[in-house]
Design a protein around this motif. Structure first.
Motif, PDB file in Angstrom:
ATOM      1  N   HIS A  94     -24.996  -0.372 -24.812  1.00  0.00           N
ATOM      2  CA  HIS A  94     -23.632  -0.806 -25.082  1.00  0.00           C
ATOM      3  C   HIS A  94     -23.553  -2.007 -25.993  1.00  0.00           C
TER       4      HIS A  94
ATOM      5  N   PHE B  69     -15.985   6.367 -27.643  1.00  0.00           N
ATOM      6  CA  PHE B  69     -16.706   5.808 -26.503  1.00  0.00           C
ATOM      7  C   PHE B  69     -18.209   5.911 -26.762  1.00  0.00           C
ATOM      8  N   THR B  70     -18.946   4.904 -26.311  1.00  0.00           N
ATOM      9  CA  THR B  70     -20.401   4.932 -26.452  1.00  0.00           C
ATOM     10  C   THR B  70     -21.094   5.287 -25.149  1.00  0.00           C
ATOM     11  N   GLY B  71     -20.366   5.390 -24.060  1.00  0.00           N
ATOM     12  CA  GLY B  71     -20.953   5.719 -22.771  1.00  0.00           C
ATOM     13  C   GLY B  71     -19.873   5.963 -21.748  1.00  0.00           C
ATOM     14  N   PRO B  72     -20.249   6.307 -20.530  1.00  0.00           N
ATOM     15  CA  PRO B  72     -19.269   6.619 -19.490  1.00  0.00           C
ATOM     16  C   PRO B  72     -18.255   5.505 -19.291  1.00  0.00           C
ATOM     17  N   ALA B  73     -16.984   5.882 -19.211  1.00  0.00           N
ATOM     18  CA  ALA B  73     -15.897   4.936 -18.975  1.00  0.00           C
ATOM     19  C   ALA B  73     -15.312   5.177 -17.588  1.00  0.00           C
TER      20      ALA B  73
ATOM     21  N   SER C 290     -15.880  12.398 -27.632  1.00  0.00           N
ATOM     22  CA  SER C 290     -16.337  11.241 -26.859  1.00  0.00           C
ATOM     23  C   SER C 290     -15.379  10.933 -25.722  1.00  0.00           C
TER      24      SER C 290
ATOM     25  N   VAL D 250     -23.676  13.296 -21.817  1.00  0.00           N
ATOM     26  CA  VAL D 250     -23.601  11.880 -22.152  1.00  0.00           C
ATOM     27  C   VAL D 250     -24.940  11.249 -21.830  1.00  0.00           C
TER      28      VAL D 250
ATOM     29  N   CYS E 261     -16.702  11.181 -21.949  1.00  0.00           N
ATOM     30  CA  CYS E 261     -16.943   9.858 -21.369  1.00  0.00           C
ATOM     31  C   CYS E 261     -15.849   9.383 -20.419  1.00  0.00           C
ATOM     32  N   CYS E 262     -14.657   9.916 -20.530  1.00  0.00           N
ATOM     33  CA  CYS E 262     -13.564   9.486 -19.656  1.00  0.00           C
ATOM     34  C   CYS E 262     -13.071  10.692 -18.851  1.00  0.00           C
TER      35      CYS E 262
END
Length: 314
Positions: A27, A197-201, A94, A22, A98-99
């Motif tokens: 965002h 997702f576009t980034g870490p959640a 994703s 990632v 990311c999750c």
């Protein structure tokens, strides 16, 4: 954070098979992105909702495995890029990357049915689904066949996945209802085939711990790029001030109307929505139950919010 990809079709996402890492992301990126043409080669209800979850001694007990607490449901339906599975592969990738904590979950990919143009003689379009041609139906059948092969493969994005193929068009809401009939966990992670997702959640374990300890919370929605100014927008559009709360280290804000977008929720909330009678064939819950919820709160104030318990991670 989420990137809305409702426009994803044949076209781009050349990095869908990139290394599993990632990278830092902006965002505030664009709210739409296309998908590749070919698959990447990558292995007002009247009564409040019954409260669940307890505080006290049980909260300190060793947490149950996430696989026992959460089931993931991914809804899919005919789209122009069929039979390519690239868009759904990108979505699941994703989520996995990311999750944290989602990889081992049981995943039900519910494939909605369809209506044919030839059955009606004309092209009928509705928000909950459109009539498709015989060629599109063949492409969708091939898409489902490929998904079923992926579920049996060692592709990490499809670990513990299975398909549920519906023989007729249900629409998003009732398709989810069919999938929920096989769910035994108290919580459901809801995803759509075109939202990534576009980034870490926030890690899943932390979200589950929040639901376990806070019975007034029934729904945790992941923030989308379009919701960055949600608090200000609610005040401007509805003249309602929604407080930003800090619960167990997470900032959340009341969501005035249920949204279908990526979220973690109590299964009991979904049953509550179905019991309301608002969700019919071809309906999206956010366009029926969600609208009713928002009107209820606008008419009766935030005291009406308690029976819904829908929150946005902020």
């Amino acid at each position: 954070q989420l990137l809305s990809c409702s426009g994803m079709e044949a076209g781009d996402v050349a990095d869908a098979d990139a290394d599993d890492a990632v990278a830092p992301v902006d965002h505030t990126a664009s709210s739409s992105a296309p998908a590749p043409a070919s698959a990447p080669v990558i292995p007002t209800p009247s009564s409040p909702l019954p409260a669940s979850g307890k505080k006290g001694e049980e909260e300190e007990a060793a947490p149950a495995p996430l696989e026992q607490k959460v089931t993931m449901i991914i809804a899919t339906s005919p789209i122009r890029s069929n039979p390519s599975t690239a868009m759904l592969e990108l979505t699941l990738r994703s989520i996995r990357l990311c999750c944290e904590g989602t990889k081992g979950l049981r995943k039900i990919i519910v494939c909605d049915g369809y209506s044919l143009v030839s059955d009606a003689g004309t092209v009928g379009v509705a928000r909950g689904g459109r009539r498709i041609s015989d060629e599109e139906a063949e492409n969708y059948s091939e898409y489902i066949r490929r998904l079923q092969l992926l579920c049996k493969s060692d592709n990490p994005n499809f670990a513990n996945s299975e398909t549920l193929v519906l023989s007729s068009m249900h629409g998003f809401g009732l398709a989810v209802k069919q999938a929920l009939k096989t769910v035994k966990s108290p919580y459901v992670f809801m995803a759509q085939h075109d939202r990534v997702f576009t980034g870490p959640a926030t890690c899943l374990r932390q979200l589950v711990a929040l639901l376990d300890s806070a019975p007034h919370i029934n729904y945790l929605g992941f923030l989308s790029t379009a919701q960055k100014n949600y608090v200000r927008t609610v005040h401007s559009n509805h003249h309602i001030d929604v407080p930003i709360e800090n619960v167990r280290g997470l900032k959340i804000v009341p969501l005035l109307g249920f949204l279908d977008s990526m979220h973690l929720a109590r299964v009991s909330l979904w049953h509550y929505m179905f019991d309301s009678g608002k969700i019919k064939r071809r309906d999206f819950p956010e366009a029926t139950f969600g609208v009713m919820q928002r009107l209820d709160i606008k008419s009766n104030g935030m005291k009406a919010f308690a029976k819904y318990g829908t929150y946005l991670l902020y």
